[in-house]
Design a protein around this motif. Structure first.
Motif, PDB file in Angstrom:
ATOM      1  N   ASP A  92       0.819  -1.213   0.000  1.00 51.61           N
ATOM      2  CA  ASP A  92       0.000   0.000   0.000  1.00 51.61           C
ATOM      3  C   ASP A  92       0.852   1.263   0.000  1.00 51.61           C
ATOM      4  N   ASP A  93       1.885   1.298   0.853  1.00 54.91           N
ATOM      5  CA  ASP A  93       2.679   2.523   0.973  1.00 54.91           C
ATOM      6  C   ASP A  93       3.403   2.847  -0.331  1.00 54.91           C
ATOM      7  N   GLU A  97       2.602   5.990  -2.863  1.00 55.20           N
ATOM      8  CA  GLU A  97       3.673   6.920  -3.235  1.00 55.20           C
ATOM      9  C   GLU A  97       3.733   7.073  -4.752  1.00 55.20           C
ATOM     10  N   TRP A 123      -1.700   1.906   7.985  1.00 56.49           N
ATOM     11  CA  TRP A 123      -0.355   1.541   8.415  1.00 56.49           C
ATOM     12  C   TRP A 123       0.250   2.712   9.183  1.00 56.49           C
ATOM     13  N   GLY A 126       0.993   6.245   7.908  1.00 63.04           N
ATOM     14  CA  GLY A 126       0.195   6.444   6.702  1.00 63.04           C
ATOM     15  C   GLY A 126      -1.121   7.150   6.947  1.00 63.04           C
ATOM     16  N   GLU A 127      -1.329   7.625   8.179  1.00 58.54           N
ATOM     17  CA  GLU A 127      -2.594   8.275   8.508  1.00 58.54           C
ATOM     18  C   GLU A 127      -2.802   9.519   7.640  1.00 58.54           C
ATOM     19  N   LYS A 129      -2.824   9.740   4.483  1.00 57.96           N
ATOM     20  CA  LYS A 129      -2.096   9.745   3.217  1.00 57.96           C
ATOM     21  C   LYS A 129      -3.007   9.435   2.024  1.00 57.96           C
ATOM     22  N   TYR A 218       0.244  14.813  11.645  1.00 65.19           N
ATOM     23  CA  TYR A 218      -0.611  14.770  10.461  1.00 65.19           C
ATOM     24  C   TYR A 218      -1.943  15.485  10.664  1.00 65.19           C
ATOM     25  N   ASP A 272       4.993  11.192   8.089  1.00 63.69           N
ATOM     26  CA  ASP A 272       5.786  10.514   7.072  1.00 63.69           C
ATOM     27  C   ASP A 272       6.334   9.199   7.600  1.00 63.69           C
ATOM     28  N   LEU A 273       6.663   8.328   6.659  1.00 64.19           N
ATOM     29  CA  LEU A 273       7.393   7.123   7.012  1.00 64.19           C
ATOM     30  C   LEU A 273       8.760   7.520   7.564  1.00 64.19           C
TER      31      LEU A 273
END
Length: 343
Positions: A92-93, A97, A123, A126-127, A129, A218, A272-273
């Protein structure tokens, strides 16, 4: 381990040894970037790891994130991932992206299609995103409709952006900040000649905190939402209120660039990751440049706004806010030049 990191290691070529070499390369990368502050060494390790197994989606995701961290051009990253689509779709991430790269490149319809056809799962890091990219694509498509005088189509898209479909894997937070959506809805209704609905939406666009701050998490108040408050006040015939908002943005941005930033250990997720250590002071400096740029843009100080946004790009080649508002700035200048020619 420290001895091995300085050696050229040759592994027997079988499946398990390839896995071992990949993981060794990755484990060597983390200290190279996070502890030794040696991005070139980190990049060499990661590219080595990826070359050993190009089908490893995790390694591809982390390699792309390193490219992003090293400020690689968006076009370069998009072309790189375009060749790896069978792997991109695994995570997913990584998939999101890829969609974000389409969005950033102005390929909004393509980005929206990618988002619509996938079921995302939450994830850590990933909130917001998936929903953010969904809203961004629809908003930019709606703005294009407004410029083309397709006002009804713009309204449909802006209304759609306020409802999160189930495939995004997350719901809308209470009190979600939608000042930009309401501002553009006001503009669309104005285009239809519906002044009553235009004013209603502009009033909605003025609601919310108007004091700029460091947007670290976020769900923090984002500065562009404040900017749209100012634009809405201007449309409602209150230029003094609008000017104060824009001046506050400029003053905050210019006054806080060198702040020392720290975060609480127990806090909501960062936006961010965090595969690689983040320089919070650098992030704050970028944020402040962007905030000041918004204020200058609101005050129609186009030269100063352009300088601020371009300064952001020097440090962050994929800053959506700066990209969006620099594009808006250039379109506004073009429109004003055309009006001057006509007059």
């Amino acid at each position: 381990v420290s001895f091995l990191r300085n050696q050229v290691v040759t592994f027997p070529r079988n499946r398990w040894s390839v896995c071992a070499e990949i993981r060794w390369s990755i484990s060597a990368n983390s200290p190279a970037y996070n502890k030794e502050n040696n991005p070139e060494k980190a990049l060499a390790f990661f590219e080595r790891a990826y070359s050993l197994n190009p089908d490893d989606a995790r390694v591809l995701m982390e390699l792309d994130q390193l490219y992003k961290k090293l400020n690689y051009p968006v076009k370069t990253r998009l072309e790189f991932l375009a060749q790896k689509q069978d792997t991109v779709i695994i995570r997913d991430d990584l998939y999101l992206e890829n969609a974000a790269l389409y969005n950033y490149s102005g390929l909004y319809a393509e980005a929206l299609q990618l988002i619509d056809q996938r079921k995302f799962h939450p994830w850590e890091g990933g909130e917001g995103k998936a929903s953010g990219q969904y809203i961004y694509a629809l908003t930019e498509l709606a703005k294009a409709d407004i410029r083309a005088k397709r006002f009804t189509e713009a309204i449909d898209k802006l209304e759609q952006a306020q409802v999160y479909p189930h495939n995004l894997g997350e719901g809308k937070l209470p009190g979600a900040q939608e000042n930009d959506l309401f501002y553009w809805l006001g503009c669309a209704y104005k285009g239809l000649g519906d002044e009553q609905h235009a004013a209603e939406y502009w009033h909605k666009a003025t609601v919310g905190l108007s004091e700029p701050s460091a947007a670290i998490f976020y769900n923090d108040q984002q500065p562009d939402k404040i900017y749209y408050q100012g634009l809405a006040w201007r449309e409602l015939g209150q230029p003094e209120t609008a000017d104060k908002i824009f001046t506050d943005l400029v003053n905050y941005g210019n006054g806080h660039k060198r702040d020392e930033v720290r975060i609480d250990y127990f806090a909501v997720s960062l936006p961010d990751l965090l595969i690689f250590d983040d320089d919070l002071n650098l992030r704050n400096a970028i944020h402040c440049e962007f905030v000041a740029g918004l204020g200058y843009l609101g005050r129609k100080a186009f030269a100063e706004a352009e300088i601020a946004f371009n300064s952001v790009f020097e440090k962050d080649a994929m800053h959506f806010g700066a990209r969006t508002h620099l594009r808006d700035l250039l379109l506004l200048k073009e429109k004003m030049n055309l009006l001057n020619v006509v007059s």
